[in-house]
Design a protein around this motif. Structure first.
Motif, short mmCIF file in Angstrom:
data_model
loop_
_atom_site.label_atom_id
_atom_site.label_comp_id
_atom_site.label_asym_id
_atom_site.label_seq_id
_atom_site.Cartn_x
_atom_site.Cartn_y
_atom_site.Cartn_z
N THR A 45 53.10 23.18 20.81
CA THR A 45 52.82 23.81 19.52
C THR A 45 51.51 23.24 18.98
N PRO A 46 50.51 24.09 18.71
CA PRO A 46 49.20 23.58 18.27
C PRO A 46 49.29 22.87 16.92
N GLY A 47 48.50 21.80 16.78
CA GLY A 47 48.37 21.12 15.50
C GLY A 47 47.21 21.72 14.73
N ASP A 48 46.41 20.87 14.07
CA ASP A 48 45.25 21.37 13.33
C ASP A 48 44.18 21.92 14.26
N LYS A 49 44.09 21.34 15.47
CA LYS A 49 43.15 21.82 16.47
C LYS A 49 43.79 21.74 17.85
N ALA A 50 43.43 22.71 18.70
CA ALA A 50 43.95 22.71 20.07
C ALA A 50 42.98 23.46 20.96
N TYR A 51 42.99 23.11 22.25
CA TYR A 51 42.09 23.74 23.20
C TYR A 51 42.83 24.02 24.51
N ALA A 52 42.41 25.07 25.20
CA ALA A 52 42.91 25.37 26.53
C ALA A 52 41.74 25.87 27.37
N CYS A 53 41.61 25.32 28.57
CA CYS A 53 40.48 25.64 29.44
C CYS A 53 41.00 26.23 30.76
N PHE A 54 40.37 27.31 31.20
CA PHE A 54 40.74 27.97 32.45
C PHE A 54 39.46 28.27 33.24
N VAL A 55 39.50 28.01 34.55
CA VAL A 55 38.29 28.11 35.38
C VAL A 55 38.62 28.77 36.71
N ARG A 56 37.66 29.51 37.25
CA ARG A 56 37.79 30.06 38.60
C ARG A 56 36.41 30.12 39.25
N ARG A 57 36.30 29.54 40.43
CA ARG A 57 35.09 29.66 41.24
C ARG A 57 35.50 30.38 42.52
N TYR A 58 34.97 31.56 42.70
CA TYR A 58 35.41 32.40 43.81
C TYR A 58 34.73 31.96 45.10
N ASP A 59 35.54 31.75 46.15
CA ASP A 59 34.99 31.31 47.42
C ASP A 59 34.49 32.50 48.23
N ALA A 60 33.82 32.19 49.34
CA ALA A 60 33.20 33.23 50.17
C ALA A 60 34.23 34.20 50.72
N GLU A 61 35.42 33.69 51.05
CA GLU A 61 36.47 34.56 51.60
C GLU A 61 36.92 35.60 50.57
N HIS A 62 37.12 35.15 49.33
CA HIS A 62 37.53 36.08 48.27
C HIS A 62 36.44 37.12 48.03
N LEU A 63 35.20 36.68 47.94
CA LEU A 63 34.11 37.61 47.66
C LEU A 63 33.91 38.60 48.80
N ALA A 64 34.20 38.16 50.03
CA ALA A 64 34.09 39.07 51.18
C ALA A 64 35.14 40.17 51.09
N ARG A 65 36.33 39.83 50.54
CA ARG A 65 37.39 40.83 50.39
C ARG A 65 37.14 41.75 49.20
N HIS A 66 36.25 41.34 48.29
CA HIS A 66 35.95 42.13 47.09
C HIS A 66 34.43 42.32 46.99
N PRO A 67 33.86 43.14 47.87
CA PRO A 67 32.40 43.27 47.92
C PRO A 67 31.77 43.83 46.66
N LYS A 68 32.55 44.52 45.81
CA LYS A 68 32.00 45.10 44.59
C LYS A 68 32.10 44.15 43.39
N GLN A 69 32.70 42.99 43.58
CA GLN A 69 32.82 42.04 42.47
C GLN A 69 31.46 41.45 42.13
N LYS A 70 31.11 41.49 40.84
CA LYS A 70 29.81 41.00 40.39
C LYS A 70 29.85 39.53 39.98
N VAL A 71 31.02 39.04 39.57
CA VAL A 71 31.16 37.69 39.02
C VAL A 71 31.49 36.70 40.13
N ALA A 72 30.73 35.58 40.17
CA ALA A 72 30.97 34.54 41.17
C ALA A 72 31.82 33.40 40.64
N SER A 73 31.74 33.13 39.34
CA SER A 73 32.55 32.08 38.72
C SER A 73 32.72 32.40 37.25
#
Length: 207
Positions: A45-73
């Motif tokens: 339960t958030p107090g006066d302040k709270a943070y949540a961080c989420f990250v994804r760095r796409y590897d070569a295998e993923h990008l090869a399966r999704h050739p139209k994807q523009k975002v790398a990370s």
């Protein structure tokens, strides 16, 4: 206007993904449902302040399966702060990413408002986040184990290298492989690069 129509329109204002035929499949969250989603998002339960961080760095295998994807990370920082006047919790977002075939860092930010329940998706709760001045936005949901954020977008205004001016302003537009991003929860220090305010950066690093 009926609530069933208001909620899809509200979501459309954020990300433009609601459709008229789905109006009977979306409803507003109760306060308890919104509070439960926030607790899942921030890990407690958030107090006066709270943070949540989420990250994804796409590897070569993923990008090869999704050739139209523009975002790398991509990085997503969701912040919560309690307002002393209205006593309510206010959420905001910062989004950072790199393109696959373009150099430079791109970012976006804005406020997060309405929560909605998608009845057609097993009562999945999504939070709508928008950029000012009709800058589009994103929807944020959580995986069932709360370890990942599911980010959906149609269009969101972005700036290159954190320069909020007309020349640097662009948009990330959803393509065939750029509509849904699954980002993994990680330590908030991973999102420190998205924060420019020194006091907020210090607070983030102490979480």
């Amino acid at each position: 206007m009926k609530l069933a129509l208001v909620l899809p329109l509200a979501l459309a204002a954020f990300v433009g993904v609601a459709h008229a035929e789905d109006s009977d499949k979306v409803r507003e969250t109760t306060n308890a449902e919104a509070d439960a989603f926030n607790a899942r998002l921030y890990g407690a339960t958030p107090g006066d302040k709270a943070y949540a961080c989420f990250v994804r760095r796409y590897d070569a295998e993923h990008l090869a399966r999704h050739p139209k994807q523009k975002v790398a990370s991509m990085k997503l920082l969701i912040s919560a702060e309690a307002d002393k006047e209205d006593k309510r919790l206010h959420n905001s977002f910062r989004l950072g990413f790199r393109y696959r075939h373009r150099s430079g860092d791109f970012d976006s930010s804005g406020s997060c408002g309405s929560h909605a329940v998608l009845l057609s998706q097993g009562d999945e709760v999504r939070m709508g986040c928008g950029v000012d001045c009709e800058g589009g936005g994103i929807e944020v949901a959580l995986s069932k184990d709360n370890k990942s954020a599911i980010v959906r977008l149609e269009q969101v205004r972005v700036w290159q290298n954190n320069k909020p001016d007309d020349e640097a302003e662009q948009s990330l537009v959803a393509g065939a492989d750029d509509k849904i991003f699954r980002l993994d929860r990680t330590d908030t220090s991973e999102c420190a690069g998205l924060v420019t305010d020194r006091k907020e950066l210090a607070a983030l690093r102490h979480k």
